[in-house]
Design a protein around this motif. Structure first.
Motif, PDB file in Angstrom:
ATOM      1  N   GLY A 169       0.794  -1.221   0.000  1.00 13.28           N
ATOM      2  CA  GLY A 169       0.000   0.000   0.000  1.00 13.28           C
ATOM      3  C   GLY A 169       0.825   1.268   0.000  1.00 13.28           C
ATOM      4  O   GLY A 169       0.327   2.323  -0.396  1.00 13.28           O
ATOM      5  N   THR A 170       2.075   1.188   0.437  1.00 16.06           N
ATOM      6  CA  THR A 170       2.931   2.377   0.513  1.00 16.06           C
ATOM      7  C   THR A 170       3.849   2.449  -0.701  1.00 16.06           C
ATOM      8  O   THR A 170       3.769   3.382  -1.493  1.00 16.06           O
ATOM      9  CB  THR A 170       3.745   2.377   1.820  1.00 16.06           C
ATOM     10  N   LEU A 171       4.701   1.469  -0.858  1.00 11.67           N
ATOM     11  CA  LEU A 171       5.517   1.388  -2.067  1.00 11.67           C
ATOM     12  C   LEU A 171       4.820   0.551  -3.141  1.00 11.67           C
ATOM     13  O   LEU A 171       4.918   0.848  -4.329  1.00 11.67           O
ATOM     14  CB  LEU A 171       6.883   0.774  -1.745  1.00 11.67           C
ATOM     15  N   PHE A 172       4.094  -0.468  -2.699  1.00 12.61           N
ATOM     16  CA  PHE A 172       3.447  -1.413  -3.610  1.00 12.61           C
ATOM     17  C   PHE A 172       1.948  -1.126  -3.676  1.00 12.61           C
ATOM     18  O   PHE A 172       1.250  -1.152  -2.662  1.00 12.61           O
ATOM     19  CB  PHE A 172       3.689  -2.841  -3.117  1.00 12.61           C
ATOM     20  N   ASN A 173       1.460  -0.849  -4.874  1.00 14.32           N
ATOM     21  CA  ASN A 173       0.070  -0.432  -5.078  1.00 14.32           C
ATOM     22  C   ASN A 173      -0.833  -1.660  -5.267  1.00 14.32           C
ATOM     23  O   ASN A 173      -1.230  -2.001  -6.382  1.00 14.32           O
ATOM     24  CB  ASN A 173      -0.004   0.488  -6.299  1.00 14.32           C
ATOM     25  N   SER A 232      -0.411  -6.189  -9.776  1.00 14.90           N
ATOM     26  CA  SER A 232      -0.134  -4.908  -9.124  1.00 14.90           C
ATOM     27  C   SER A 232       1.286  -4.450  -9.421  1.00 14.90           C
ATOM     28  O   SER A 232       2.149  -5.239  -9.800  1.00 14.90           O
ATOM     29  CB  SER A 232      -0.340  -5.029  -7.610  1.00 14.90           C
ATOM     30  N   SER A 233       1.516  -3.171  -9.215  1.00 11.47           N
ATOM     31  CA  SER A 233       2.826  -2.591  -9.510  1.00 11.47           C
ATOM     32  C   SER A 233       3.222  -1.621  -8.401  1.00 11.47           C
ATOM     33  O   SER A 233       2.446  -1.365  -7.476  1.00 11.47           O
ATOM     34  CB  SER A 233       2.783  -1.857 -10.852  1.00 11.47           C
ATOM     35  N   LEU A 234       4.414  -1.086  -8.504  1.00 18.07           N
ATOM     36  CA  LEU A 234       4.838  -0.049  -7.576  1.00 18.07           C
ATOM     37  C   LEU A 234       4.003   1.206  -7.808  1.00 18.07           C
ATOM     38  O   LEU A 234       3.530   1.458  -8.916  1.00 18.07           O
ATOM     39  CB  LEU A 234       6.314   0.281  -7.788  1.00 18.07           C
ATOM     40  N   HIS A 235       3.821   1.993  -6.760  1.00 13.50           N
ATOM     41  CA  HIS A 235       3.162   3.278  -6.930  1.00 13.50           C
ATOM     42  C   HIS A 235       3.981   4.160  -7.872  1.00 13.50           C
ATOM     43  O   HIS A 235       5.207   4.009  -7.999  1.00 13.50           O
ATOM     44  CB  HIS A 235       3.003   3.987  -5.579  1.00 13.50           C
ATOM     45  N   LEU A 244       2.137   9.528   6.758  1.00  8.89           N
ATOM     46  CA  LEU A 244       1.213   8.521   6.248  1.00  8.89           C
ATOM     47  C   LEU A 244       0.772   8.863   4.824  1.00  8.89           C
ATOM     48  O   LEU A 244       0.537  10.024   4.493  1.00  8.89           O
ATOM     49  CB  LEU A 244       0.001   8.400   7.170  1.00  8.89           C
ATOM     50  N   PHE A 245       0.650   7.826   4.015  1.00  6.05           N
ATOM     51  CA  PHE A 245       0.335   7.939   2.587  1.00  6.05           C
ATOM     52  C   PHE A 245      -1.113   7.520   2.350  1.00  6.05           C
ATOM     53  O   PHE A 245      -1.504   6.396   2.672  1.00  6.05           O
ATOM     54  CB  PHE A 245       1.300   7.048   1.808  1.00  6.05           C
ATOM     55  N   ALA A 246      -1.910   8.423   1.782  1.00  9.05           N
ATOM     56  CA  ALA A 246      -3.360   8.222   1.700  1.00  9.05           C
ATOM     57  C   ALA A 246      -3.829   7.466   0.464  1.00  9.05           C
ATOM     58  O   ALA A 246      -5.032   7.386   0.217  1.00  9.05           O
ATOM     59  CB  ALA A 246      -4.069   9.577   1.768  1.00  9.05           C
ATOM     60  N   LYS A 247      -2.907   6.890  -0.307  1.00 10.02           N
ATOM     61  CA  LYS A 247      -3.313   6.092  -1.470  1.00 10.02           C
ATOM     62  C   LYS A 247      -3.131   4.595  -1.197  1.00 10.02           C
ATOM     63  O   LYS A 247      -3.058   3.791  -2.123  1.00 10.02           O
ATOM     64  CB  LYS A 247      -2.486   6.500  -2.693  1.00 10.02           C
ATOM     65  N   GLY A 248      -3.066   4.244   0.092  1.00 15.82           N
ATOM     66  CA  GLY A 248      -2.849   2.855   0.467  1.00 15.82           C
ATOM     67  C   GLY A 248      -4.102   2.193   1.007  1.00 15.82           C
ATOM     68  O   GLY A 248      -5.196   2.371   0.474  1.00 15.82           O
ATOM     69  N   ASP A 255       1.055   3.538   5.439  1.00 19.22           N
ATOM     70  CA  ASP A 255      -0.268   3.887   4.904  1.00 19.22           C
ATOM     71  C   ASP A 255      -1.407   3.503   5.841  1.00 19.22           C
ATOM     72  O   ASP A 255      -2.567   3.520   5.426  1.00 19.22           O
ATOM     73  CB  ASP A 255      -0.474   3.220   3.537  1.00 19.22           C
ATOM     74  N   THR A 256      -1.088   3.166   7.093  1.00 14.85           N
ATOM     75  CA  THR A 256      -2.135   2.772   8.040  1.00 14.85           C
ATOM     76  C   THR A 256      -1.893   3.401   9.411  1.00 14.85           C
ATOM     77  O   THR A 256      -0.771   3.816   9.732  1.00 14.85           O
ATOM     78  CB  THR A 256      -2.184   1.240   8.227  1.00 14.85           C
TER      79      THR A 256
END
Length: 212
Positions: free
Chosen positions: A11-15, A83-86, A181-185, A164-165
């Protein structure tokens, strides 16, 4: 000045959010339970993951968490190639390296599979430490975080944790280090903002908090 960044993985590096929701929806459909949207998922996901499963009304009396959790992981592993990296992760990791900022990963993902997927995405060389769990059930990262911190030759105010959590925030608090925190996770921006720490919507925004 930040000299070492500890990254979360999923969720952070890996989307992997949309794929994770799709996998869980396949499990819910088979048990005639309502499927969920990504938005709803982000509003209920939590650690330990068993608590998130409970929110989905999965019946652990008929099917223990260990069984349904294994089903999820098996299907996740089959589909993780979707899935891929962000966006911009590769260039960001490289820029941090060029600025002599060391990097590690602290994840609730299984150690063996974590190491393999970093090699697959050709980013393993950026990390001086890669720390995952010894099992597949994604519980707390705090104890592993303490062990990781003890290995780092930096003061705590020189270390930044990016996840991301809310659990990532809790881990950072327990370790006595700063967090972003990263909000795209895996959790919603609304949930993350309740922690009071900086929340970013693009992974490259973390550079605003570094002296580079």
């Amino acid at each position: 000045m930040i000299k070492h960044i500890i990254w979360d993985w999923n969720g952070t590096l890996f989307n992997d959010v949309e794929m994770s929701v799709s996998v869980m929806n396949s499990i819910l459909k088979e048990r005639k339970l309502p499927i969920m949207t990504v938005e709803y998922y982000r509003s209920i996901f939590t650690f330990p993951v068993v608590d998130y499963y409970k929110k989905l009304n999965l019946n652990f009396k008929e099917e223990p968490f260990e069984i349904v959790g294994k089903i999820f992981i098996d299907r996740y592993e089959e589909r993780k190639g979707e899935s891929s990296l962000h966006k911009n992760v590769n260039s960001l990791l490289n820029e941090l390296k060029e600025n002599s900022i060391q990097q590690s990963i602290l994840s609730a993902y299984s150690q063996v599979t974590l190491e393999k997927i970093l090699v697959y995405h050709n980013i393993h060389s950026y990390f001086s430490n890669v720390v995952g769990l010894s099992h597949i059930y994604a519980d707390s990262k705090i104890e592993n975080g303490k062990k990781l911190i003890s290995k780092l030759d930096h003061n705590k105010d020189e270390i930044l944790f990016i996840g991301d959590t809310v659990h990532d925030f809790e881990v950072a608090e327990e370790l006595g280090i700063k967090s972003i925190l990263f909000a795209k996770g895996h959790q919603s921006e609304e949930t993350l903002r309740r922690t009071g720490v900086p929340v970013i919507n693009e992974i490259t925004e973390m550079k605003n908090y570094l002296e580079i």
